[in-house]
Design a protein around this motif. Sequence first.
Motif, PDB file in Angstrom:
ATOM      1  N   SER A 718     -66.092 -63.316   7.123  1.00  0.00           N
ATOM      2  CA  SER A 718     -65.961 -63.294   5.666  1.00  0.00           C
ATOM      3  C   SER A 718     -67.322 -63.120   5.002  1.00  0.00           C
ATOM      4  N   THR A 719     -68.354 -63.786   5.561  1.00  0.00           N
ATOM      5  CA  THR A 719     -69.711 -63.685   5.005  1.00  0.00           C
ATOM      6  C   THR A 719     -70.255 -62.270   5.149  1.00  0.00           C
ATOM      7  N   ILE A 720     -70.051 -61.686   6.327  1.00  0.00           N
ATOM      8  CA  ILE A 720     -70.510 -60.304   6.558  1.00  0.00           C
ATOM      9  C   ILE A 720     -69.801 -59.340   5.603  1.00  0.00           C
ATOM     10  N   PHE A 721     -68.474 -59.544   5.434  1.00  0.00           N
ATOM     11  CA  PHE A 721     -67.703 -58.684   4.538  1.00  0.00           C
ATOM     12  C   PHE A 721     -68.211 -58.803   3.103  1.00  0.00           C
ATOM     13  N   LEU A 722     -68.518 -60.035   2.665  1.00  0.00           N
ATOM     14  CA  LEU A 722     -68.999 -60.253   1.301  1.00  0.00           C
ATOM     15  C   LEU A 722     -70.345 -59.562   1.067  1.00  0.00           C
ATOM     16  N   LYS A 723     -71.252 -59.685   2.039  1.00  0.00           N
ATOM     17  CA  LYS A 723     -72.563 -59.030   1.911  1.00  0.00           C
ATOM     18  C   LYS A 723     -72.403 -57.511   1.814  1.00  0.00           C
ATOM     19  N   SER A 724     -71.520 -56.952   2.636  1.00  0.00           N
ATOM     20  CA  SER A 724     -71.293 -55.501   2.615  1.00  0.00           C
ATOM     21  C   SER A 724     -70.719 -55.060   1.276  1.00  0.00           C
ATOM     22  N   ALA A 725     -69.819 -55.868   0.744  1.00  0.00           N
ATOM     23  CA  ALA A 725     -69.182 -55.513  -0.526  1.00  0.00           C
ATOM     24  C   ALA A 725     -70.179 -55.523  -1.673  1.00  0.00           C
ATOM     25  N   VAL A 738     -65.572 -60.753 -10.596  1.00  0.00           N
ATOM     26  CA  VAL A 738     -64.760 -61.968 -10.457  1.00  0.00           C
ATOM     27  C   VAL A 738     -64.210 -62.088  -9.033  1.00  0.00           C
ATOM     28  N   GLU A 739     -63.762 -60.967  -8.474  1.00  0.00           N
ATOM     29  CA  GLU A 739     -63.195 -60.981  -7.121  1.00  0.00           C
ATOM     30  C   GLU A 739     -64.241 -61.381  -6.092  1.00  0.00           C
ATOM     31  N   LEU A 740     -65.452 -60.830  -6.215  1.00  0.00           N
ATOM     32  CA  LEU A 740     -66.501 -61.145  -5.255  1.00  0.00           C
ATOM     33  C   LEU A 740     -66.952 -62.595  -5.382  1.00  0.00           C
ATOM     34  N   LYS A 741     -67.046 -63.091  -6.620  1.00  0.00           N
ATOM     35  CA  LYS A 741     -67.451 -64.478  -6.818  1.00  0.00           C
ATOM     36  C   LYS A 741     -66.385 -65.454  -6.298  1.00  0.00           C
ATOM     37  N   THR A 742     -65.118 -65.050  -6.440  1.00  0.00           N
ATOM     38  CA  THR A 742     -64.040 -65.905  -5.937  1.00  0.00           C
ATOM     39  C   THR A 742     -64.140 -66.063  -4.431  1.00  0.00           C
ATOM     40  N   LEU A 743     -64.372 -64.943  -3.729  1.00  0.00           N
ATOM     41  CA  LEU A 743     -64.503 -65.005  -2.273  1.00  0.00           C
ATOM     42  C   LEU A 743     -65.728 -65.834  -1.882  1.00  0.00           C
ATOM     43  N   ASN A 748     -68.185 -70.784   0.478  1.00  0.00           N
ATOM     44  CA  ASN A 748     -69.100 -71.919   0.331  1.00  0.00           C
ATOM     45  C   ASN A 748     -68.366 -73.248   0.417  1.00  0.00           C
ATOM     46  N   GLU A 749     -67.231 -73.351  -0.276  1.00  0.00           N
ATOM     47  CA  GLU A 749     -66.463 -74.607  -0.258  1.00  0.00           C
ATOM     48  C   GLU A 749     -65.941 -74.918   1.136  1.00  0.00           C
ATOM     49  N   THR A 750     -65.471 -73.877   1.844  1.00  0.00           N
ATOM     50  CA  THR A 750     -64.961 -74.085   3.199  1.00  0.00           C
ATOM     51  C   THR A 750     -66.074 -74.536   4.133  1.00  0.00           C
ATOM     52  N   THR A 751     -67.251 -73.902   3.999  1.00  0.00           N
ATOM     53  CA  THR A 751     -68.388 -74.279   4.851  1.00  0.00           C
ATOM     54  C   THR A 751     -68.802 -75.722   4.593  1.00  0.00           C
ATOM     55  N   ASP A 752     -68.907 -76.097   3.332  1.00  0.00           N
ATOM     56  CA  ASP A 752     -69.280 -77.468   2.986  1.00  0.00           C
ATOM     57  C   ASP A 752     -68.252 -78.459   3.519  1.00  0.00           C
ATOM     58  N   TRP A 753     -66.939 -78.134   3.331  1.00  0.00           N
ATOM     59  CA  TRP A 753     -65.885 -79.047   3.810  1.00  0.00           C
ATOM     60  C   TRP A 753     -65.968 -79.238   5.314  1.00  0.00           C
ATOM     61  N   LYS A 754     -66.170 -78.134   6.012  1.00  0.00           N
ATOM     62  CA  LYS A 754     -66.223 -78.202   7.477  1.00  0.00           C
ATOM     63  C   LYS A 754     -67.404 -79.058   7.937  1.00  0.00           C
ATOM     64  N   ASN A 755     -68.594 -78.814   7.377  1.00  0.00           N
ATOM     65  CA  ASN A 755     -69.784 -79.554   7.805  1.00  0.00           C
ATOM     66  C   ASN A 755     -69.650 -81.048   7.499  1.00  0.00           C
ATOM     67  N   GLU A 756     -69.144 -81.359   6.317  1.00  0.00           N
ATOM     68  CA  GLU A 756     -69.019 -82.759   5.923  1.00  0.00           C
ATOM     69  C   GLU A 756     -67.961 -83.482   6.754  1.00  0.00           C
ATOM     70  N   THR A 757     -66.822 -82.827   6.955  1.00  0.00           N
ATOM     71  CA  THR A 757     -65.723 -83.474   7.683  1.00  0.00           C
ATOM     72  C   THR A 757     -66.066 -83.662   9.146  1.00  0.00           C
TER      73      THR A 757
END
Length: 872
Positions: A718-725, A738-743, A748-757
């Motif tokens: 997902s990160t690679i796809f976002l950078k390419s976009a 808006v679409e790019l910021k949503t992704l 970011n939220e998923t990464t933070d949740w994973k690291n914290e949990t």
Amino acid sequence: CNVSEQSHCSFLRICWLPSDVASTEKREAGCLSSSVAVMSVDLGSEWMKIAIVKPGVPMEIVLNKESRRKTPVAVCLKENERLFGDGALGSVKNPKVVYRYIQNLLGKTAENPQVAQYQKHFPEHQIVKDEKRGTVYFKYSEEMQYSPVEILGMVLNYSSGLAQDFAEQPIKDAVITVPAFFNQAERRAVLQAAQMAGLKVLQLINDNTAVALNYGVFRRKDINSTAQNVMFYDMGSGSTTATVVTYQTVKTKESGTQPQLQIRGVGFDRTLGGFEMELRLRDHLAKLFNEQKKSTKDVRENLRAMAKLLKEAQRLKTVLSANAEHVAQIEGLMDDIDFKAKVTRAEFEALCPDLFERVPGPVQQALASSEMSMDEIEQVILVGGATRVPKVQEVLLKAVGREELAKNINADEAAAMGAVYQAAALSKAFKVKPFLVRDAAVFPVQVEFSRETEEEDGVKGVKHNKRILFQRMAPYPQRKVITFNRYNDDFDFYINYGDLSFLSQDDLKMFGSQNLTTVKLSGVGNSFKKNSDAESKGIKAHFNMDESGVLILDRVIKTNGAQEEEKEAEKKAKPQKKSKISVDIGVDLEVNDVLDPSLEDIVASRKKLQDLTNRDLEKQEREKTLNSLEAFIFETQDKLYQDEYQAVVTEEEKEDISAKLSAASSWMDEEGYTAGTKELKEKLSELKKLCKAMFFRVEERKKWPDRLAALDSMLNHSTIFLKSAKMIPEDDQIFTEVELKTLEKVINETTDWKNETVAEQEKRSPTEKPVLLSKEIEAKLSLLDREVNYLLNKAKFAKPKPKPKPKDKNSTSTESNKTSSADSEKVIPPKNETVEEAIPAEEPPTEENKNEEPETEQKVVEETEGTGNYIY
């Protein structure tokens, strides 16, 4: 029809129709899945074969619980247990509770020779006369008494269960095969058994007719307007039937030219079959055992030993059909004495010379009833298991004067497959290619009545009259009307069988009563008095021999001729009006062959069978629960010593679980094996609740590695796809900010949740409730996947933005002039002439434009009017 089965479905033309449109819409393709299916039961004397048709399955033989394609017609009735099929035959230790070959007792009175013959073959059973109906029933004890019809009802109910398990949906509609020589009482008995079993019988079809239908269905293309005569010779376990069938195409009003089979002739031998051969082989084995003098007892007096010998004789007969000799052997035949003896095919054939002499009989009867000779028969086809005996084929070849016998049909399953084809044809839920069937009544039926006559000298006498209702080999289903013209008061008439002189004396005795029904009419005299001024057209009795070959008296009416109706005011002005009057006549039927059970008897039998079924289901449920509880205890005790389980439980928790599992194990040994289903379920539920937390922690830890690896992979992609976009030039950008910021936010939220949990989980002990849950990881994966796929799909269908072209001044002026000219002038073409619009040559394809499609006005409208859902 599934795509993979399309060719099979197309050939058989069996398609499912939704029930709400079945009567009006007959679709020939696209069968849909639903809870609709039909079944057939080929009910033989020793075996039954079951077939089904359901959506996506044109025709298929049902496998039983042992995965066999045929099931013994046998029931074992113990005091607290009921077994069917192979399970029932396995109870040779107590043959008194195993009931077989019940077909020979259906529709028979206690005085019928076949009852005495059955008692001779199975002396272990106590057969008692039913004083109310004159039939017989089996008496094992005062509590366990069952009629042959009730036992057949159990068999049919069991067959329904097998079909439903195989089809994975409820089935109630069935076509059941019966021997062609079954008379009215025998056919009614099968229908009564089906009623007790809760089956809806679409039709009783003669087994020879079902075989002929199956043969014709798969040779439809070979049938034409020229009649083709085929003989089917069917020797089964209990009886033999020869049938002459004519195939040809006929024209119908409903469906045009269609193939048809017509039963032209039938011959039979009720007691000639493989079972009689097996009985003689059994007695021969008993003789050999006695001659070995290993025991001072006569083995023939030991019922259990004789049952074992019969089972070995059945196996031996099959083996000797392919081998010249074989060794019969039984361990512990009697008093722990083993039996072993060699038997040759020649010895077997020497036991049955009179049986082989009877082989040609049905052929001769079939030819006589069809009024044909063997020269008119194109081929003789073998059906039935006993036709595999070499001596039978040898004698039959001489009888029909042929060099070979045809074996181009599945001898075991043809009847079941033909019957299930007929079931699909009769069902409203399926459509099949029409194949017309004209069956034939083997036994003629006539109406008899007497009336007073007056001679010339004034002496009154009585004249006995007979009217043929259905001739021998008359086709059915068919309706008939008989008119009684010379009665003006209540009277009786009789429905009896006609001329049965073609039967031998032994057959006549087994046939039973030749008198079917006494019909008593009431209200005849009153109808004459009420309509004395009208001309009587007689008393009309309407008969129907239905698709099952069962004779029914539909109704009796008195019809008056034209009666003048006058109205005084219009007497002279209008012509006289005429009308016909029909009056229903009261009918009282007295059955003379075998009394039918009353409605109360049927209800009582159904309840008796349902109680047994409920007991069986309760027993199965208890055994299932008992096995589950037993397995849970032993498996969980073992798991407590496995590393992955020891890691997630505290010592105190482990001791508690272990103690309660040990207590449950002790309870099982002392009380569990006699406990009821409810108590067993409660005990299992209690233990599962106790171990639930432990199992949950283990399962979660097992899932973490794969789930976290998948989440890391998704975050990376997902990160690679976002950078390419984000690197797409502004002029070519297809994604909104808006679409790019949503992704980006989801990543970011998923990464933070994973690291914290994960960090929080690492702080916790494995014995504590986990905070890292597999279902939450799956939810994060799903959210990321949805966002990325949305952008990928948008990119997939997006079109490159058109690049502006440099404009030439002269070109622009010229185009403007052309447009003005076109707007100001309108050219009207001459009449009767057409003007073809010039089409400019297409531009040669290039790398830039070869994949582009011209945008239409509609596409543009759909795109601009959308609200985020893009339609291209």
